[in-house]
Design a protein around this motif. Structure first.
Motif, PDB file in Angstrom:
ATOM      1  N   THR A 161       1.104   3.158   2.916  1.00  0.00           N
ATOM      2  CA  THR A 161       2.095   4.251   2.928  1.00  0.00           C
ATOM      3  C   THR A 161       2.339   4.757   1.508  1.00  0.00           C
ATOM      4  O   THR A 161       2.372   5.962   1.263  1.00  0.00           O
ATOM      5  CB  THR A 161       3.423   3.730   3.539  1.00  0.00           C
ATOM      6  N   ILE A 162       2.465   3.817   0.555  1.00  0.00           N
ATOM      7  CA  ILE A 162       2.703   4.213  -0.845  1.00  0.00           C
ATOM      8  C   ILE A 162       1.494   4.983  -1.383  1.00  0.00           C
ATOM      9  O   ILE A 162       1.621   6.031  -1.996  1.00  0.00           O
ATOM     10  CB  ILE A 162       2.989   2.966  -1.721  1.00  0.00           C
ATOM     11  N   ILE A 163       0.294   4.452  -1.116  1.00  0.00           N
ATOM     12  CA  ILE A 163      -0.927   5.070  -1.651  1.00  0.00           C
ATOM     13  C   ILE A 163      -1.127   6.470  -1.079  1.00  0.00           C
ATOM     14  O   ILE A 163      -1.515   7.400  -1.792  1.00  0.00           O
ATOM     15  CB  ILE A 163      -2.146   4.148  -1.375  1.00  0.00           C
ATOM     16  N   ASP A 164      -0.828   6.651   0.183  1.00  0.00           N
ATOM     17  CA  ASP A 164      -1.054   7.960   0.801  1.00  0.00           C
ATOM     18  C   ASP A 164      -0.126   9.044   0.271  1.00  0.00           C
ATOM     19  O   ASP A 164      -0.386  10.228   0.472  1.00  0.00           O
ATOM     20  CB  ASP A 164      -0.942   7.849   2.331  1.00  0.00           C
ATOM     21  N   LEU A 165       0.928   8.642  -0.419  1.00  0.00           N
ATOM     22  CA  LEU A 165       1.815   9.638  -1.025  1.00  0.00           C
ATOM     23  C   LEU A 165       1.298  10.090  -2.392  1.00  0.00           C
ATOM     24  O   LEU A 165       1.810  11.034  -2.969  1.00  0.00           O
ATOM     25  CB  LEU A 165       3.233   9.055  -1.188  1.00  0.00           C
TER      26      LEU A 165
END
Ligand code: DX5
Ligand code: ZN
Length: 224
Positions: A161-165
């Motif tokens: 989730t963090i990386i996709d932002l």
């Protein structure tokens, strides 16, 4: 579509026939995973620097170095300078993660940061935008052949989730430990895109076929 990468770990390959073992996976794997252990950070010792350098120089595919050592501050850059494609250090092993990141990048390699199972994602979250790969260990580092810790999957999901932002190019999300034909799908579903595989490949009759089967699962899901 996500690109997936398989990184065979030669830790448990036949050490007396390493060039032949590497040749068995070289046409199908994206990166060769090289585990460096110092018998201090983990209770096991592997390749010394001269051996590592020779493997990096002779490998037909790019080498992904995983440092399980207490002093990445002084040693990480030398693996980058030796020609590793990526160098991953453990967050737990340094008091200066930003300094290690800079030293690996300065040496010309992609930067990986690893966390052990008991290390929470939250304490490394601030560094994720500055690295090229986050490695979430799915076993306690030190040995091949251990069981996959499926309880790490919520951590992988949070990291995804963090990386996709983040803007492209986004860091890769690697898992290491217990990955096999039976566990790879769970890790991919949680969001991993880069898979270290040791014993499941080198115990297989034909590691190349095992890699192709894994990629088939990654790209098409398990066939009923
Ligand atoms: C363990 C190493 C792994 C190991 C994986 O500390 O970091 O790369 O070789 O081996 P398997 O796939 O057998 O768990
Ligand atoms: Zn490893």
């Amino acid at each position: 579509m996500t690109s997936f990468r398989i990184c065979p770990s030669i830790l448990n390959a036949d050490q007396d026939r390493l060039p032949q073992e590497i040749a068995r996976i070289a046409l199908d794997a994206e990166l060769l995973h090289l585990d460096i252990m110092d018998n201090i950070f983990v209770p096991n010792k592997t390749f010394d620097f001269a051996q590592s350098k020779a493997i990096i120089e002779e490998s037909p595919i790019p080498v992904d170095v995983h440092l399980m050592i207490t002093d990445p501050d002084h040693l990480a850059a030398s693996y980058a300078q030796a020609g590793a494609a990526s160098v991953t250090f453990h967050f737990e092993a340094t008091t200066d993660p930003a300094g290690v990141i800079a030293s690996i990048r300065g040496g010309g390699a992609r930067v990986g940061m690893a966390i052990k199972p008991k290390t929470e994602l939250e304490i490394v979250a601030q560094f994720i935008a500055d690295i090229d790969m986050l490695l979430i260990m799915t076993v306690e580092p030190g040995f091949g052949g251990q069981s996959f810790m499926s309880d790490m999957m919520p951590k992988v999901k949070k990291a995804r989730t963090i990386i996709d932002l983040l803007p492209n190019p986004r860091p890769w999300l690697q898992v290491d430990g217990g990955i096999s034909l039976t566990t790879i799908e769970a890790a991919a579903t949680a969001g991993a895109d880069t898979f270290v595989v040791g014993s499941a490949l080198f115990k297989a009759e034909d590691p190349a076929i095992a890699i192709r089967e894994m990629k088939n699962i990654l790209n098409h899901g398990r066939l009923a």
